[in-house]
Motif scaffolding. Structure first.
Motif, PDB file in Angstrom:
ATOM      1  N   ILE A 245       1.425   6.894  -6.746  1.00  0.00           N
ATOM      2  CA  ILE A 245       0.402   7.931  -6.930  1.00  0.00           C
ATOM      3  C   ILE A 245       1.004   9.310  -6.664  1.00  0.00           C
ATOM      4  O   ILE A 245       0.798  10.242  -7.444  1.00  0.00           O
ATOM      5  CB  ILE A 245      -0.806   7.667  -5.999  1.00  0.00           C
ATOM      6  CG1 ILE A 245      -1.537   6.405  -6.438  1.00  0.00           C
ATOM      7  CG2 ILE A 245      -1.749   8.868  -5.979  1.00  0.00           C
ATOM      8  CD1 ILE A 245      -2.532   5.877  -5.415  1.00  0.00           C
ATOM      9  N   PHE A 246       1.758   9.435  -5.576  1.00  0.00           N
ATOM     10  CA  PHE A 246       2.397  10.707  -5.245  1.00  0.00           C
ATOM     11  C   PHE A 246       3.362  11.140  -6.340  1.00  0.00           C
ATOM     12  O   PHE A 246       3.431  12.320  -6.690  1.00  0.00           O
ATOM     13  CB  PHE A 246       3.125  10.611  -3.897  1.00  0.00           C
ATOM     14  CG  PHE A 246       3.878  11.860  -3.552  1.00  0.00           C
ATOM     15  CD1 PHE A 246       3.202  12.978  -3.086  1.00  0.00           C
ATOM     16  CD2 PHE A 246       5.244  11.924  -3.713  1.00  0.00           C
ATOM     17  CE1 PHE A 246       3.890  14.145  -2.781  1.00  0.00           C
ATOM     18  CE2 PHE A 246       5.944  13.084  -3.412  1.00  0.00           C
ATOM     19  CZ  PHE A 246       5.265  14.202  -2.947  1.00  0.00           C
TER      20      PHE A 246
ATOM     21  N   LYS B  79       0.839  -1.200   0.000  1.00  0.00           N
ATOM     22  CA  LYS B  79       0.000   0.000   0.000  1.00  0.00           C
ATOM     23  C   LYS B  79       0.880   1.258   0.000  1.00  0.00           C
ATOM     24  O   LYS B  79       0.603   2.215  -0.720  1.00  0.00           O
ATOM     25  CB  LYS B  79      -0.939   0.010   1.202  1.00  0.00           C
ATOM     26  CG  LYS B  79      -2.039   1.046   1.086  1.00  0.00           C
ATOM     27  CD  LYS B  79      -3.024   0.971   2.241  1.00  0.00           C
ATOM     28  CE  LYS B  79      -3.918  -0.223   2.040  1.00  0.00           C
ATOM     29  NZ  LYS B  79      -5.032  -0.267   3.011  1.00  0.00           N
ATOM     30  N   ALA B  80       1.967   1.235   0.759  1.00  0.00           N
ATOM     31  CA  ALA B  80       2.887   2.379   0.786  1.00  0.00           C
ATOM     32  C   ALA B  80       3.531   2.583  -0.589  1.00  0.00           C
ATOM     33  O   ALA B  80       3.688   3.725  -1.045  1.00  0.00           O
ATOM     34  CB  ALA B  80       3.951   2.180   1.856  1.00  0.00           C
TER      35      ALA B  80
ATOM     36  N   LEU C 223      -7.480   2.685  -4.910  1.00  0.00           N
ATOM     37  CA  LEU C 223      -7.453   2.493  -3.457  1.00  0.00           C
ATOM     38  C   LEU C 223      -8.855   2.610  -2.867  1.00  0.00           C
ATOM     39  O   LEU C 223      -9.236   1.841  -1.978  1.00  0.00           O
ATOM     40  CB  LEU C 223      -6.512   3.512  -2.802  1.00  0.00           C
ATOM     41  CG  LEU C 223      -5.024   3.320  -3.069  1.00  0.00           C
ATOM     42  CD1 LEU C 223      -4.225   4.474  -2.474  1.00  0.00           C
ATOM     43  CD2 LEU C 223      -4.533   1.985  -2.533  1.00  0.00           C
ATOM     44  N   TYR C 224      -9.632   3.561  -3.369  1.00  0.00           N
ATOM     45  CA  TYR C 224     -11.002   3.739  -2.893  1.00  0.00           C
ATOM     46  C   TYR C 224     -11.842   2.490  -3.193  1.00  0.00           C
ATOM     47  O   TYR C 224     -12.577   1.999  -2.330  1.00  0.00           O
ATOM     48  CB  TYR C 224     -11.628   4.975  -3.545  1.00  0.00           C
ATOM     49  CG  TYR C 224     -13.104   5.114  -3.284  1.00  0.00           C
ATOM     50  CD1 TYR C 224     -13.566   5.630  -2.078  1.00  0.00           C
ATOM     51  CD2 TYR C 224     -14.041   4.730  -4.245  1.00  0.00           C
ATOM     52  CE1 TYR C 224     -14.923   5.756  -1.831  1.00  0.00           C
ATOM     53  CE2 TYR C 224     -15.397   4.849  -4.004  1.00  0.00           C
ATOM     54  CZ  TYR C 224     -15.832   5.359  -2.802  1.00  0.00           C
ATOM     55  OH  TYR C 224     -17.178   5.468  -2.559  1.00  0.00           O
TER      56      TYR C 224
ATOM     57  N   LEU D  69      -5.770   6.694  -6.937  1.00  0.00           N
ATOM     58  CA  LEU D  69      -6.624   6.996  -5.781  1.00  0.00           C
ATOM     59  C   LEU D  69      -7.968   6.285  -5.892  1.00  0.00           C
ATOM     60  O   LEU D  69      -8.491   5.754  -4.896  1.00  0.00           O
ATOM     61  CB  LEU D  69      -6.830   8.506  -5.647  1.00  0.00           C
ATOM     62  CG  LEU D  69      -5.601   9.305  -5.207  1.00  0.00           C
ATOM     63  CD1 LEU D  69      -5.900  10.803  -5.275  1.00  0.00           C
ATOM     64  CD2 LEU D  69      -5.162   8.901  -3.810  1.00  0.00           C
TER      65      LEU D  69
ATOM     66  N   ILE E  81       0.947   4.141  -2.861  1.00  0.00           N
ATOM     67  CA  ILE E  81       0.793   5.560  -2.527  1.00  0.00           C
ATOM     68  C   ILE E  81       1.981   6.358  -3.042  1.00  0.00           C
ATOM     69  O   ILE E  81       1.816   7.468  -3.551  1.00  0.00           O
ATOM     70  CB  ILE E  81       0.586   5.728  -1.001  1.00  0.00           C
ATOM     71  CG1 ILE E  81      -0.784   5.179  -0.621  1.00  0.00           C
ATOM     72  CG2 ILE E  81       0.740   7.180  -0.576  1.00  0.00           C
ATOM     73  CD1 ILE E  81      -1.019   5.022   0.872  1.00  0.00           C
TER      74      ILE E  81
END
Length: 146
Positions: free
Chosen positions: A17-18, A10-11, A82-83, A79, A14
């Motif tokens: 995505i970042f 998950k990190a 993840l949602y 995002l 993220i």
């Protein structure tokens, strides 16, 4: 088989995505700042000697705006992925797989076509690890629905 993302994966997602969002900001909002275009043009492009960096940045401005919005759309896709993990895991994993696959592909192309090897590494490696972990989860969810 594990059916959810672990904390490390998950990190990594993220981070991917970042990374996409950060390049949206650089390419769309801050592109015409000398600090930004000088660094990016030196790494990516090495403009012709007949153009100074500010002129070259101006020539490429619309192209970088377009490219920046592609990055934003991938960030939003991540995002959304993840949602959707809480709503429909197959959809969530599909979106995350697409975003990570795109980051890996773009990072490889970046390494081949520029001198931005560190940026290419930072784009490719986390996304590749995340893709390696997410794709089996995606396949598992597809098999459940069949």
């Amino acid at each position: 088989m594990i059916s959810t993302l672990n904390t490390l994966t998950k990190a990594l997602v993220i981070f991917v995505i970042f990374d996409f969002f950060m390049f949206f900001v650089l390419e769309v909002i801050f592109w015409m700042q000398p600090f930004v275009y000088t660094i990016l043009l030196e790494m990516f492009n090495n403009p012709p000697k007949t153009l100074d960096f500010s002129t070259h940045a101006l020539v490429l401005k619309k192209l970088f705006i377009n490219q920046g919005f592609y990055n934003l759309f991938f960030a939003v896709g991540g995002l959304a992925g993840l949602y959707y993990l809480n709503k429909n895991k197959a959809v969530g994993y599909a979106l995350i797989t697409l975003v990570c696959f795109s980051a890996v592909g773009a990072g490889i192309i970046l390494a081949i076509t520029s001198k931005a090897y560190i940026l290419a590494f930072l784009q490719t490696v986390p996304a590749a690890f995340a893709l390696f972990k997410v794709y089996p989860l995606f396949k598992n969810e597809l098999n459940k629905s069949n």
